[in-house]
Write an enzyme that holds these catalytic residues in place. Structure first.
Site, mmCIF file in Angstrom:
data_model
loop_
_atom_site.group_PDB
_atom_site.id
_atom_site.type_symbol
_atom_site.label_atom_id
_atom_site.label_comp_id
_atom_site.label_asym_id
_atom_site.label_seq_id
_atom_site.Cartn_x
_atom_site.Cartn_y
_atom_site.Cartn_z
ATOM 1 N N SER A 151 45.059 33.589 51.055
ATOM 2 C CA SER A 151 46.193 33.068 50.294
ATOM 3 C C SER A 151 45.793 31.846 49.479
ATOM 4 O O SER A 151 44.910 31.917 48.640
ATOM 5 C CB SER A 151 47.360 32.771 51.239
ATOM 6 O OG SER A 151 48.519 32.459 50.531
ATOM 7 N N ASP A 304 49.336 31.857 43.321
ATOM 8 C CA ASP A 304 48.159 31.573 44.135
ATOM 9 C C ASP A 304 47.186 32.748 44.101
ATOM 10 O O ASP A 304 47.477 33.781 43.490
ATOM 11 C CB ASP A 304 48.575 31.205 45.560
ATOM 12 C CG ASP A 304 49.213 32.353 46.323
ATOM 13 O OD1 ASP A 304 49.614 33.343 45.695
ATOM 14 O OD2 ASP A 304 49.316 32.265 47.561
ATOM 15 N N ASP A 306 46.207 35.277 45.924
ATOM 16 C CA ASP A 306 46.598 36.653 46.236
ATOM 17 C C ASP A 306 47.979 37.003 45.712
ATOM 18 O O ASP A 306 48.493 38.088 45.954
ATOM 19 C CB ASP A 306 46.495 36.925 47.743
ATOM 20 C CG ASP A 306 47.574 36.222 48.548
ATOM 21 O OD1 ASP A 306 47.919 35.080 48.187
ATOM 22 O OD2 ASP A 306 48.063 36.799 49.533
ATOM 23 N N ASP A 308 51.162 35.968 46.182
ATOM 24 C CA ASP A 308 52.414 36.115 46.916
ATOM 25 C C ASP A 308 53.269 34.854 46.837
ATOM 26 O O ASP A 308 54.432 34.863 47.233
ATOM 27 C CB ASP A 308 52.173 36.533 48.377
ATOM 28 C CG ASP A 308 51.319 35.549 49.158
ATOM 29 O OD1 ASP A 308 50.919 34.512 48.599
ATOM 30 O OD2 ASP A 308 51.046 35.836 50.343
#
Length: 578
Positions: A151, A304, A306, A308
């Site tokens: 993340s 960010d 990834d 999410d």
């Protein structure tokens, strides 16, 4: 060190000297055994476990690190669990990865191990947002999914998130079941690394196209988007996977003025233009804010690695670009959705919103104001996804999220989704522009109607084994000697989520909470304020969440209230010894 280098830890480390491990790994372990007991202890004192974000840690050698072998053993455990759970069916697993260093390598290791165990793998050809993996699991009717990501963590980290067949991150009992199977894999020689390539399939563009069509179907204000064609948006993917979908999603809906921060559009696991790729931190969005100032943009969006989580900047009442926090963005998203659902006559008592227990209670107030149910969960979006699974077919999820910049609208994804969230925030900006206001103006209107909430998050980092022990000790101290008052207001109730109790500090009466147990403490003050403490499930941090509420009669009061509330939070921090 507060823990001795036990014979068990030394024996565990020596297992990594076997020929099954590559030469560089063996050399590193031998060097630690000979010269650096502290590093050896921190690399082998335990095994990585699934927290709120799955398996996550610093990349490197050891059982407490992310590497080929810990990824391989976790995947072998997952494969064993899938074979147990679906004995009469050939399972399939979807896999995605972000831009982090080694993410593609780890994704291919996971694919190899699964295929070697006779499990079909659907693998994205290149980096893609985590929420697309959540969608792909359901769309491809897989039994599980894996995302290789850490993340928004610093560049040293990577991770491994497991999803179940409902498209949500694994919850009990499956998370514990997978961990149990992983622990049974006591030797790397038990891991099947030899891929069966015929079982590894590329995920084609049709999955992404299907996602885009569903995204377009949840947009309420398509006409307003056309009318506000001069709306200017700046977007940054902060070197992550968002560049593959967010600009395209915005353009497909008719946003014609989307400027991308080109220096951050290149996927880069070193995140070379930022200190940390976390949109919760202003520095990560500095380049986007500079471009927005240059172009006179109305809106800044940053996702960010990834994709999410999404950060947001808007123009305030003076025309200055300001960053909204996660509670503000999440509450605006819910407020807009409730307004539109009501306007369209679709609220019939079978809808709900959801948030985590450390997210602003204004979302509860919004739900009550529109006659909609709300549900609160533990921290971690997987628990919201769990509610969505429980209510599927009975009640409809409108939207919701968590204060840490993760939100969702609609039901076709079962994880926080920055692609959806970025597009919906742009939609709200367009709607506001066509209705003589702005996102800032909508937020002021919301505060006037439902009360002003002011929140701050204080994260204290404590690295290494000593840090973990310090974090636990702080929670022990708070339980043993809870504050009688904070910021001049008496503590009237203490919610101990680990004990599953809510205790009235005046009467001593204690009632049970309807929540799974978790290491969280919440202090409820007489004036309605709430202070929460919890160790992070994914980072070496202890987090304190401050939430204050006050009536607001007019927008002119806002800045003065912010100043006084911020000062009061500083006082409470000192009282807690932070």
């Amino acid at each position: 060190m507060s823990q001795e280098l036990s014979p068990e830890i030394i024996a565990k480390a020596k297992q990594w000297l076997a020929p099954s491990y590559n030469e560089s790994t063996r050399n590193q372990v031998q060097d630690w055994l000979d010269n650096d007991q502290k590093s050896l202890l921190e690399a082998f004192y335990s095994d990585l476990e699934f927290g709120t974000g799955g398996l996550r840690g610093v990349m490197g050698v050891g059982t407490m690190r992310i590497n080929k072998y810990t990824i391989g053993m976790a995947t072998q455990g997952l494969a064993n669990y899938l074979i147990q759970q679906f004995p009469s069916k050939i399972s399939s697993v979807a896999i995605a990865h972000d831009s982090r260093n080694n993410s593609r390598f780890f994704a291919e290791i996971a694919a190899a191990v699964l295929s070697a165990n006779g499990i079909h793998v659907h693998l994205f050809d290149e980096l893609r947002p985590t929420p697309l993996l959540s969608y792909a699991v359901r769309e491809l009717k897989c039994q599980a999914g894996i995302v290789i990501t850490a993340s928004h963590n610093p560049k040293e980290y990577n991770g491994y998130k497991v999803y179940w067949q409902d498209g949500a991150q694994v919850l009990p009992p499956h998370d514990k079941g997978i961990i149990a199977e992983v622990r049974k894999v006591t030797s790397i020689d038990e891991v099947k690394f030899d891929a069966k390539k015929e079982l590894i399939h590329s995920i084609g563009p049709e999955v992404e196209e299907s996602y885009f069509l569903k995204l377009e179907s949840i947009i309420h204000s398509k006409n307003e988007i056309k009318m506000a064609s001069d709306l200017k948006i700046v977007y940054t993917s902060i070197h992550g996977a968002g560049i593959t979908m967010v600009p395209q999603a915005l353009q497909r809906l008719g946003f014609q003025h989307v400027s991308v921060v080109e220096d951050q559009a290149v996927p880069d696991g070193n995140f070379s233009t930022v200190i940390s790729p976390n949109p919760e931190e202003k520095e990560a969005l500095d380049m986007a804010l500079q471009l927005a100032a240059k172009e006179g943009a109305d809106l800044v969006l940053g996702t960010d690695p990834d994709t999410d989580r999404v950060g947001l900047a808007v123009r305030d009442d003076s025309g200055k670009l300001v960053l909204l926090n996660g509670n503000q963005t999440g509450s605006l998203l819910v407020y807009y959705q409730l307004q539109q659902w009501k306007k369209e006559g679709k609220l019939d008592g079978k809808q709900y919103v959801a948030k985590t227990i450390v997210t602003s209670d204004i979302i509860n107030d919004l739900a009550n104001g529109f006659g909609v149910k709300y549900y609160e969960t533990l921290t971690g979006f997987k628990y919201i996804a769990g509610v969505m699974g429980e209510k599927e077919g009975q009640e409809t999820f409108i939207g919701g999220g968590e204060e840490s910049y993760g939100y969702l609208v609609g039901e076709f994804v079962r994880d926080k989704d920055a692609v959806i969230s970025a597009v919906v925030m742009a939609e709200i900006a367009a709607w506001c522009k066509c209705n003589g206001t702005s996102l800032w103006g909508m937020m002021m209107e919301m505060y006037q109607r439902f009360g002003m909430y002011y929140e701050q998050l204080v994260s204290i980092t404590m690295k290494g084994l000593d840090g973990l022990q310090q974090i636990q000790q702080k929670m022990v101290e708070l339980r043993a000697s809870p504050p009688a008052s904070l910021g001049g207001s008496p503590v009237i109730k203490i919610l101990d989520i680990q004990e599953g109790t809510s205790k009235n500090q005046r009467t001593g009466e204690s009632v049970k909470l309807d929540l799974p147990k978790s290491n969280v403490l919440q202090f409820i003050l007489e004036d309605g304020s709430k202070i929460s403490a919890r160790p992070s499930g994914t980072e070496p941090k202890i987090k304190f969440y401050f939430s204050l509420k006050s009536p607001m009669k007019s927008p002119e009061e806002y800045h003065q209230k912010v100043a006084s509330m911020a000062e009061r939070i500083s006082t409470i921090q000192r009282e807690l010894g932070l």
